[in-house]
Design a protein around this motif. Sequence first.
Motif, PDB file in Angstrom:
ATOM      1  N   SER A 178     -35.922  68.761  -0.468  1.00 47.24           N
ATOM      2  CA  SER A 178     -35.123  69.130  -1.633  1.00 47.24           C
ATOM      3  C   SER A 178     -33.833  68.319  -1.611  1.00 47.24           C
ATOM      4  CB  SER A 178     -34.815  70.634  -1.618  1.00 47.24           C
ATOM      5  OG  SER A 178     -33.969  70.987  -2.699  1.00 47.24           O
ATOM      6  N   PRO A 179     -33.747  67.270  -2.398  1.00 48.09           N
ATOM      7  CA  PRO A 179     -32.511  66.468  -2.418  1.00 48.09           C
ATOM      8  C   PRO A 179     -31.283  67.282  -2.823  1.00 48.09           C
ATOM      9  CG  PRO A 179     -34.328  65.301  -3.466  1.00 48.09           C
ATOM     10  CD  PRO A 179     -34.810  66.687  -3.235  1.00 48.09           C
ATOM     11  N   GLU A 180     -31.465  68.194  -3.768  1.00 44.79           N
ATOM     12  CA  GLU A 180     -30.312  68.991  -4.206  1.00 44.79           C
ATOM     13  C   GLU A 180     -29.837  69.916  -3.094  1.00 44.79           C
ATOM     14  OE1 GLU A 180     -28.984  72.011  -7.842  1.00 44.79           O
ATOM     15  OE2 GLU A 180     -30.927  70.973  -7.891  1.00 44.79           O
ATOM     16  N   LEU A 240     -25.816  71.104   1.131  1.00 41.29           N
ATOM     17  CA  LEU A 240     -25.471  71.262   2.547  1.00 41.29           C
ATOM     18  C   LEU A 240     -24.389  70.272   2.952  1.00 41.29           C
ATOM     19  CD1 LEU A 240     -25.888  72.406   5.363  1.00 41.29           C
ATOM     20  CD2 LEU A 240     -27.844  70.860   5.643  1.00 41.29           C
ATOM     21  N   THR A 241     -24.503  69.036   2.498  1.00 44.95           N
ATOM     22  CA  THR A 241     -23.489  68.022   2.811  1.00 44.95           C
ATOM     23  C   THR A 241     -22.135  68.430   2.240  1.00 44.95           C
ATOM     24  OG1 THR A 241     -25.192  66.308   2.830  1.00 44.95           O
ATOM     25  CG2 THR A 241     -22.907  65.596   2.601  1.00 44.95           C
ATOM     26  N   GLN A 242     -22.156  68.945   1.020  1.00 47.99           N
ATOM     27  CA  GLN A 242     -20.895  69.382   0.395  1.00 47.99           C
ATOM     28  C   GLN A 242     -20.293  70.558   1.159  1.00 47.99           C
ATOM     29  OE1 GLN A 242     -21.371  70.587  -3.659  1.00 47.99           O
ATOM     30  NE2 GLN A 242     -19.243  71.233  -3.912  1.00 47.99           N
ATOM     31  N   PRO A 262     -27.966  79.263  -8.696  1.00 51.12           N
ATOM     32  CA  PRO A 262     -29.401  79.086  -8.457  1.00 51.12           C
ATOM     33  C   PRO A 262     -29.842  77.646  -8.709  1.00 51.12           C
ATOM     34  CG  PRO A 262     -29.006  81.085  -9.719  1.00 51.12           C
ATOM     35  CD  PRO A 262     -27.698  80.363  -9.662  1.00 51.12           C
ATOM     36  N   MET A 263     -30.782  77.187  -7.878  1.00 49.61           N
ATOM     37  CA  MET A 263     -31.275  75.820  -7.979  1.00 49.61           C
ATOM     38  C   MET A 263     -32.788  75.829  -7.806  1.00 49.61           C
ATOM     39  SD  MET A 263     -30.499  74.308  -4.173  1.00 49.61           S
ATOM     40  CE  MET A 263     -32.069  73.460  -4.197  1.00 49.61           C
ATOM     41  N   PRO A 264     -33.499  74.833  -8.374  1.00 49.47           N
ATOM     42  CA  PRO A 264     -34.950  74.767  -8.196  1.00 49.47           C
ATOM     43  C   PRO A 264     -35.292  74.328  -6.771  1.00 49.47           C
ATOM     44  CG  PRO A 264     -34.173  72.883  -9.454  1.00 49.47           C
ATOM     45  CD  PRO A 264     -32.989  73.790  -9.289  1.00 49.47           C
ATOM     46  N   TYR A 265     -36.392  74.885  -6.257  1.00 51.21           N
ATOM     47  CA  TYR A 265     -36.801  74.595  -4.888  1.00 51.21           C
ATOM     48  C   TYR A 265     -38.315  74.640  -4.809  1.00 51.21           C
ATOM     49  CZ  TYR A 265     -37.545  75.375   0.129  1.00 51.21           C
ATOM     50  OH  TYR A 265     -37.982  75.301   1.429  1.00 51.21           O
ATOM     51  N   VAL A 286     -33.778  79.481  -6.369  1.00 51.93           N
ATOM     52  CA  VAL A 286     -33.285  80.109  -5.154  1.00 51.93           C
ATOM     53  C   VAL A 286     -31.766  79.956  -5.100  1.00 51.93           C
ATOM     54  CG1 VAL A 286     -35.415  79.682  -3.877  1.00 51.93           C
ATOM     55  CG2 VAL A 286     -33.583  78.005  -3.780  1.00 51.93           C
ATOM     56  N   GLN A 287     -31.150  80.869  -4.356  1.00 55.24           N
ATOM     57  CA  GLN A 287     -29.707  80.808  -4.113  1.00 55.24           C
ATOM     58  C   GLN A 287     -29.491  80.448  -2.639  1.00 55.24           C
ATOM     59  OE1 GLN A 287     -28.649  84.797  -5.553  1.00 55.24           O
ATOM     60  NE2 GLN A 287     -27.425  83.828  -7.117  1.00 55.24           N
TER      61      GLN A 287
END
Length: 539
Positions: free
Chosen positions: A249-251, A256-258, A269-272, A279-280
């Motif tokens: 999951s690139p997003e 995580l990096t941020q 929420p983001m697609p996974y 998912v959150q």
Amino acid sequence: MLSIFSQPAYTQRVLRRELYLFSLYRLLEASLLALMVFGPGEALIGEPRNLALAIAACLAYVPAAIALLLWSRRADTRMGEIALVGVCADIVVAALVTHALPQAGPGIALMLVFNLGAAALFLSLRASLAVAAFASVALLVEFVWSRLAGGSADRPLAELLMFTFSFFAMVTLTFLLGERLRASQDLADRRGAEAESLAGINELIIRRMRTGVLMVDGTRRVRLANEAAMQLYGESDRGLDSRNLADLSPELAARLTQWLRTGEPDDTPMPYGHEKLEVQPRFTRLLSDSDTVLVFLDDASLVSRRAESLTLSAMGRFSASLAHEIRNPLAAINYSVQLLEESTALPDSDRRLLEIIHQQCQRTNGIVESVLGLARRERAMGEQLELVAFARRFVDEFSRTMTPENGSLRVAGRERPLTGVFDPGHLQQILTILAQNAINYGRLPSEAARITLSVDELEGRPVLEVSDRGPGVPDAIAAQLGRPFFTTSEHGTGLGLYIARELCRSNGASLDYVAVPGGGACFRITLAGRNPLLARDRA
């Protein structure tokens, strides 16, 4: 008395290894004795008193040491028995060699002290003290034998007493030390087993959690993924271990990096996964100074369903309260209509309007009763209905409230009677909801709605279908139909189809959307199978 106390498997392995080393040391003692006897004699041991006795003892001790060494390697023997037999052999040989080689006596006695202490590790305290007493008696017998044989009096009796005291002190201290070491080892084994069990339980809990969990190391590789995370991703068979987070999951990798850079989480929420489930993500470090991060993935749809459940519960209580308030003015309107119907001055056209008002009051009262029953989860009062006649009656009543510009409603399907079990008030409300939805959404622009209510039998079960010739329902929206508070109209509540589906469910029926190939929408009510007893009574 001979065997050591029951110990865990790990402690048994350690003691068996120590017994092997003790037997190996005994073989070393036997070899050293053979070197003294068969080597340059007087240079090592001085003048022997009885060389033949020393040779015999040596020739017996070396094979015995080898046999005890091989015996200690067997896993089916009791360690206490090996230790007891071995230390008794050591005592006998020590006494004989001391008598045969008097100048080597003190050294042999010192070596015997070690053998007694080593044997005490594998024996009980009573057996250890008995062995020490046997060693003391053996040296005393050798002392008396030497004096009777006319030996010199260079060795005083005090030396014998000191060695006797050393024997008892050594076996006692060694036994207590061994017991303390065994207890410590047992405690460590139990703590290790408990820690291993707790680790297994923790791993099982993490793997069975409904929240997805990913353990990501400093190189952004997934080191552990529980079952929920794999199910959310859609890879329950192959697993996610050792895969790069950016590939999964690139997003999620970007978030995580941020988070590592700013420390501020993004709970949007983001697609996974393959199915793009929402998912959150939440992040936390495994340890304060560790690069390993735990990623928690909460299913947003599950959170949404919980929120819907709470909202529906509140709406149920509110609807029940509102329904009670509606009943009072509804009863007043119905009573006023009855009084107006008794008037003789009303023309026939007004009487027809009063009849419509009375019918709609009855229908509204039925809707109020259904809402109250839905809020209280009351059981439906199913009746044997003749569905064809019921459909015609409903179309006749509903058409009276429709204007030609809104559309038209007609009956289709079979002409022969068809029976089914349903609560008539619930069925009336369901058909009203479906027909009203068809009027609002089931017509093309600048055209009136064309609604058809058909009654038929499908796979032995009665069905009612409300269909229109409108634009139909897109696939993305069709999957959401029946969910509470879902609506495509800014003026709707999103509860109509939900109430209709719940009423069907309380009557043992189902409400399904069926796509129409030629265009339009169709909602099918599939009733439960007909009751043969009721059918027999009706016949």
